[in-house]
Design an enzyme around this catalytic site. Structure first.
Site, PDB file in Angstrom:
ATOM      1  N   CYS B  79       0.842  -1.200   0.000  1.00 38.48           N
ATOM      2  CA  CYS B  79       0.000   0.000   0.000  1.00 38.48           C
ATOM      3  C   CYS B  79       0.882   1.257   0.000  1.00 38.48           C
ATOM      4  CB  CYS B  79      -0.971  -0.036   1.174  1.00 38.48           C
ATOM      5  SG  CYS B  79      -2.372   1.058   0.957  1.00 38.48           S
ATOM      6  N   HIS B 185      -3.717  -4.287  -0.224  1.00 36.90           N
ATOM      7  CA  HIS B 185      -3.272  -5.069   0.928  1.00 36.90           C
ATOM      8  C   HIS B 185      -3.472  -6.550   0.603  1.00 36.90           C
ATOM      9  CE1 HIS B 185      -2.681  -1.998   4.048  1.00 36.90           C
ATOM     10  NE2 HIS B 185      -3.523  -1.295   3.303  1.00 36.90           N
ATOM     11  N   GLU B 187      -3.115  -9.063   2.421  1.00 32.44           N
ATOM     12  CA  GLU B 187      -3.770  -9.769   3.531  1.00 32.44           C
ATOM     13  C   GLU B 187      -5.266  -9.484   3.595  1.00 32.44           C
ATOM     14  OE1 GLU B 187      -1.927  -7.121   3.786  1.00 32.44           O
ATOM     15  OE2 GLU B 187      -2.623  -5.813   5.403  1.00 32.44           O
TER      16      GLU B 187
END
Lengths: 252, 209
Positions: B79, B185, B187
């Protein structure tokens, strides 16, 4: 191409999901993490957790819930309800939430939006607006405290002000449509979506898959949120998405 | 061992938990002596470019990161952490970045050829793979979750590993040599994101001597 988002909303009180959810086959229907996993598997694009805890203890528990959700899920989520300070935002975001949603606190202290956006970036700050049509005003009025108190603000004006202050997204709930299951408030959504440069989440009134289509096409919404129709399994995220795909709406 | 560089500007919890779920060995610290022991790095980041660079400069982490990269250790920016890899940004006034990849960070245009686009670019967008990379091993398509108002205007096409189509072609995954970045992101990007993290873990493990 960016997709339209479908967002289930979970009300959490003292660490448990409330609002009578009918999930069969889940070990613990009141467990926010189990429900989050269920919706993730169904294809939810994002989740919103609304903390409706009344107690200080309940709020602390919410941070644990956020940590558990972030530890076990790989989709983004927003946390709203009772966030009154930069410190509150920090706790929730550090625990793994992607965004915080401000409602009453933002109206009482608009600087909170500015400070939050400055510190965490606009993309983390959602401003939630509860809107109700007002004949006298000839438009929609902003309400606070879970819809109990009227403010001086007209909805489109407040949305513009919130964005000017750094809100990265607007979560727009129509109090008139909420719970009616007769569709999202398309005029309201369109008015706000066309007035601001940030994404708008339509909320309140979802009754079937077609309502989502209207929210995106006529209501110009970027995302649509629903609670009861998903919780009561009147339809599923999967069904809604299949329908939207069939209608030519870009979904994940 | 992967080190998540903790300089106070990240959403570190979810990325660390994702590494845990994958049974990857990791540490999370700002201590350079500790960091030096790692085989590869993750540079997270949420917030503004300028603030992040100020902290990295003040703490000496700028030089540290540049040094480990020159030694050949892998680095993944996530990011804002990806944007920091580039030369400069205009977010909140101009600021110099880490200059590990060529390009500058500018605001996402909200209108192109009369068509308007919401900024931030927020939501799930599909990736077009542009160049082969070990970071994208086994990935041919899929959706990632974006949430950003600035994007990297990369000076070099070769650094674009994957892009997402919005008002502009948004660099989604970048990389050259041992330096990598994802605008989204991983995740939070479901299967595709986790596959990228898994590839990065393997890449770092492979570097171990």
């Amino acid at each position: 191409m960016i997709t339209k988002r479908i967002i289930p909303c979970l009300d959490v009180k003292e660490g448990r999901v409330v609002k009578g959810i009918q999930f069969l086959g889940l070990r613990d229907a009141g467990d926010p993490v189990e429900l989050a996993k269920f919706y993730d598997k169904e294809g939810a694009d994002e989740l919103v957790f609304l903390d409706i805890s009344a107690s200080h203890e309940g709020r602390k528990t919410m941070v644990d819930v956020v940590e558990q959700v972030a530890a076990q899920l790989a989709i983004p989520f927003t946390v709203g309800g009772g966030i009154n300070s930069l410190e509150d935002m920090k706790r929730i975001l550090r625990a793994g939430a992607d965004k915080v949603s401000l409602n009453t606190a933002a109206l009482l202290n608009p600087d909170l939006i500015t400070e939050g956006a400055g510190f965490f970036g606009s993309q983390c700050i959602v401003v939630a607006i509860d809107a109700k049509y007002d004949d006298q005003l000839g438009s929609w009025r902003v309400f606070t405290h879970g819809g109990r108190n009227a403010t001086e603000w007209e909805v489109v004006e407040w949305a513009k002000e919130a964005v000017k202050r750094g809100a990265g997204e607007i979560l727009l709930t129509s109090m008139d449509s909420d719970g009616e299951k007769s569709g999202f408030n398309l005029a309201l959504n369109k008015a706000v979506s066309e007035a601001v440069t940030v994404p708008v989440i339509a909320s309140g009134g979802a009754g079937n898959a077609e309502h989502f289509l209207h929210a995106f096409q006529e209501g110009k919404a970027d995302a649509a949120l629903a609670a009861s129709i998903f919780h009561y399994k009147e339809t599923s995220v999967k069904e809604v998405k299949a329908y939207l795909d069939q209608q030519g709406v870009n979904v994940r | 061992m992967i080190a998540i560089i903790d300089y106070g500007m990240g959403n570190l919890y979810s990325v660390s938990k994702a590494l845990e779920r994958m049974n990857a060995e990791y540490m999370m610290t700002s201590d350079q002596e500790e960091l030096a022991k790692a085989d590869g790095y993750i540079l997270p980041g949420v917030g503004s470019f300028k603030d992040a660079m100020e902290i990295l400069n003040e703490t000496g982490l700028t030089q540290f990161v540049q040094k480990v990269v020159s030694e050949g250790k892998p680095l993944l920016g996530i990011c804002l952490g990806m944007q920091l890899l580039f030369d400069e940004s205009i977010e909140n006034g101009e600021a110099k970045g880490l200059s590990l990849l060529p390009g500058r960070v500018i605001r996402i245009p909200d209108s192109v050829n009369g068509e308007s686009f919401k900024v931030p670019h927020m939501g799930w967008n599909d990736l077009a793979i542009r160049n082969e990379s070990p970071l994208l091993a086994g990935i041919s398509s899929g959706y990632a979750y974006f949430v950003h108002s600035y994007f990297v205007d990369a000076a070099d096409e070769d650094t674009l590993l994957a892009t997402a189509s919005y008002s502009v072609e948004v660099p989604a995954v970048v990389g050259r040599g041992n330096v990598y970045g994802t605008q989204f992101h991983p995740e939070k990007s479901s299967e595709l994101g986790l596959a990228i993290l898994e590839n990065y873990i393997n890449l770092v493990e492979g570097e171990k001597r």
